[in-house]
Design a protein around this motif. Structure first.
Motif, mmCIF file in Angstrom:
data_model
loop_
_atom_site.group_PDB
_atom_site.id
_atom_site.type_symbol
_atom_site.label_atom_id
_atom_site.label_comp_id
_atom_site.label_asym_id
_atom_site.label_seq_id
_atom_site.Cartn_x
_atom_site.Cartn_y
_atom_site.Cartn_z
ATOM 1 N N ASP A 105 32.625 59.357 6.834
ATOM 2 C CA ASP A 105 31.408 60.122 7.113
ATOM 3 C C ASP A 105 31.154 60.244 8.609
ATOM 4 O OD1 ASP A 105 29.001 61.470 6.171
ATOM 5 O OD2 ASP A 105 27.929 59.745 6.984
ATOM 6 N N SER A 121 34.536 63.570 3.868
ATOM 7 C CA SER A 121 33.774 63.404 2.635
ATOM 8 C C SER A 121 33.699 61.926 2.273
ATOM 9 C CB SER A 121 34.445 64.170 1.493
ATOM 10 O OG SER A 121 33.904 63.783 0.250
ATOM 11 N N ARG A 149 32.608 60.550 -0.433
ATOM 12 C CA ARG A 149 32.975 60.301 -1.830
ATOM 13 C C ARG A 149 34.495 60.329 -2.005
ATOM 14 N NH1 ARG A 149 29.549 63.256 -6.290
ATOM 15 N NH2 ARG A 149 28.091 61.780 -5.362
ATOM 16 N N GLY A 160 35.669 69.744 5.479
ATOM 17 C CA GLY A 160 34.739 68.842 6.142
ATOM 18 C C GLY A 160 35.448 67.890 7.074
#
Length: 651
Positions: A96, A101, A103, A456
């Protein structure tokens, strides 16, 4: 998952492991009124073993009104859940921070920490697919560099055993978490893993704290780290130094200057100017001083255990001929090494790489000259990881974890802890490699998705490059997942008859019905009165023929009454040599032999010396001493008797 795994194999039989040790600790702690608890295999003396995880289990079991026979298997599930949860959260937080990500990173970390295996199983699959002449040549090469014979290498997956993948490097044990939890020992090196990741998380908290928040960073380093070290030294002494090692790396690579944590009259004396090499040296020295201060703060918390229960060991140098081969290291660590090298070289992109190439060339030369394959396999990770972190490349705390694991792998190829509990460096590699796996598996959570450039991530590569990277990641996952599929299915298929249970002692009634009533009767006693039983002085039991097999350490006859009840026996299994020393253990063995076979006056004097209250005479005692009877001994009476066991009480 682990509750299901343990339910089909719940027993604490000592075959292939040290479950009697772990269950005996639980039972002793459940009976004791003081710490450290009494050693069930060395009556009258406190245990000389790390028992913190067993203490946590006992306290939780007591709060939940759960008997030890159930707590054993539930604790295995609880520690596993704590480990994979910690890996999920730490990997997610690290990802993060770099816009990945959380997750996805967390799930990848859970897989590599809790499910993945080394490359042994995939290697056997590939070997079996090769043409016959090539297959035999490769098998011979594998046999020359690992613990496997040519026949074992050629056996393929048709003779798969979950055990084989943990025995790769000769003279060592190379466990990974899934193997450990399938095997089912409630061992310290397993219970310490969540707290090792807690140490890594404290390092990450420091790493991302700004230089302006000096007070917060001081609290982390000089308060949180010493307290965690004080706990970890009792839970898993082998990973206790890694708490400070992770702190050192976090302080070294964090953006904040480590010298700001020290008093101004100290930091003011250090010149902050100088070239890049001098600045790097200044930072390393500052981090070392900071961690040394944390160690001094921790000393009152760890000193009594290290000088007592954890004492009696020394560090020795490993001879060149005992080091791991490149092939064995590749089988054990190959999946991690492939991912980390791909990730770091992808991000390094050094404009002037001459110095880096020289460093790598020196590592290769030293590796060849000194028979140190680890410098070729893992050494570049230390160099490249360090350079990437200090050159402000697009890497983060995941690389700190990579460097930490690489340092541990390198360390055990040159030094080891000299002890008698295992030959040469067996225990050093065994207990250290579990730490490496946990740190590297967590790092993989941030590394692999970032390498593929998950949406991301840092950047998005070309479509072709992304397909190749995705295929690389899928290949790593599949090659390390093969073991789990085979091992878990075999585990369930070989489950116990009579349906699932979490009762770790249910096997006693089924497999040793003649001794079970006597063990139950002894277990109903209160407190910890001393007893004697036959010591298990051999590693494995010898052939018994028509008579019972003589006591062996990894057998049912390894002091079953003491191990399953927590009632301490005067001399138990042979591993006490590693805890007490050879002469101390053998002196007790000779005294126990004299009690069973000596003259009456000698027998009575020794019973009094060791404050023995109960004498156990069962199949193991008859296998060692022949027919034994105390019925005509004054001051000794029959307390409990069955066809197989007689328990005498010293009045």
């Amino acid at each position: 998952m682990v509750v299901a795994v343990r339910a089909v194999d719940p027993s604490v039989q000592p075959l292939g492991g040290e479950k009697f040790l772990d269950f005996g600790l639980l039972k002793s702690l459940s009976r004791t009124t003081r710490l450290p608890p009494e050693d069930v295999w060395f009556a009258g003396e406190p245990v000389r073993y790390y028992y913190g995880g067993h203490l946590m289990t006992t306290l939780l079991a007591r709060l939940a009104a759960t008997p030890p026979r159930y707590a054993y298997n539930l604790a295995l599930a609880g520690f596993y859940a704590s480990l994979v949860t910690a890996a999920y959260d730490l990997a997610g937080a690290v990802a993060d921070e770099r816009a990945g990500s959380p997750r996805v990173a967390g799930l990848v970390a859970v897989f590599f920490v809790g499910v993945a295996s080394n490359l042994v199983t995939a290697g056997r699959f590939v070997l079996g697919a090769l043409p016959s002449p090539l297959r035999e040549s490769v098998a011979r090469a594998v046999a020359d560099r690992t613990r496997y014979t040519v026949g074992e290498a050629l056996s393929g997956l048709g003779t798969f055993s979950y055990w084989d993948a943990s025995r790769v490097i000769p003279g060592t044990i190379n466990e990974f978490p899934l193997f450990a939890w399938l095997n089912g020992d409630l061992h310290a090196h397993m219970m310490g893993t969540p707290f090792l990741l807690l140490a890594a998380a404290l390092g990450f908290s420091y790493y991302r704290t700004s230089a302006a928040r000096r007070t917060r960073r001081r609290v982390l380093v000089f308060a949180a780290v010493p307290v965690l070290a004080g706990m970890q030294v009792i839970v898993d002494t082998w990973s206790f130094p890694s708490v400070f090692g992770l702190a050192f790396l976090a302080v070294t690579f964090a953006p904040a200057d480590p010298w700001t944590l020290l008093p101004r009259f100290v930091s003011a004396r250090v010149d902050a100017a100088g070239d890049s090499l001098a600045a790097e040296l200044r930072r390393v020295v500052g981090a070392a001083l900071v961690v040394a201060v944390a160690g001094v703060v921790a000393a009152p918390l760890v000193g009594s255990f290290l000088l007592g229960a954890g004492g009696g060991r020394e560090v020795a140098l490993l001879a060149a001929g005992e080091r791991s081969s490149l092939g064995a290291l590749a089988l054990v660590h190959g999946a991690f090494l492939l991912a980390f090298y791909a990730y770091l070289f992808d991000r390094l992109r050094v404009e002037r790489i001459s110095a880096l190439l020289v460093a790598l060339a020196v590592l290769a030369a030293v590796s060849f000259v000194h028979d140190a394959a680890v410098l070729l396999a893992v050494g570049p990770l230390l160099v490249v990881g360090w350079v990437a972190l200090r050159m402000d490349r697009p890497v983060g705390y995941e690389t700190v974890l990579v460097v930490a694991g690489a340092g541990l792998v390198t360390l055990v190829e040159f030094v080891y802890v000299k002890e008698q509990a295992g030959p040469l460096r067996m225990n050093t590699v065994f207990k250290t490699y579990m730490q490496v796996w946990v740190l590297w598996g967590t790092a993989m959570g941030a590394v692999l998705p970032a390498f593929v450039r998950w949406p991301g991530g840092v950047s998005v590569p070309s479509e072709t490059s992304r397909y190749l990277r995705t295929a690389f990641a899928v290949a790593l996952v599949l090659s390390t997942a093969l073991y789990a599929g085979l091992a878990l299915s075999a585990h369930v298929e070989g489950g116990r008859a009579g349906g699932p249970t979490l009762d770790a002692t249910a096997f006693v009634e089924r497999e040793h019905p003649d001794e079970a009533p006597a063990i139950r009767r002894l277990d109903r006693l209160s407190g910890q009165p001393n007893m004697i039983s036959a010591p298990a002085t051999h590693r494995y039991p010898g052939p018994g023929g028509s008579a019972p097999a003589p006591p062996g350490m990894y057998s049912w006859n390894s002091s079953p009454a003491a191990s399953l009840t927590g009632i301490p026996t005067v001399a138990g299994w042979h591993h006490e040599v590693g805890y007490r020393g050879t002469e101390a253990y053998l002196s007790r063995v000779r005294d126990v032999d004299a009690i069973y076979t000596g003259r009456t006056d000698r027998r009575m004097a020794l019973l009094e010396t060791y404050d023995v209250v109960y004498v156990w005479v069962g199949p193991a005692e008859r296998a060692r001493y022949g027919d034994v009877s105390f019925e005509n001994t004054a001051g000794v009476e029959v307390f409990y008797e069955t066809d197989a066991v007689t328990i005498y009480r010293v009045t």
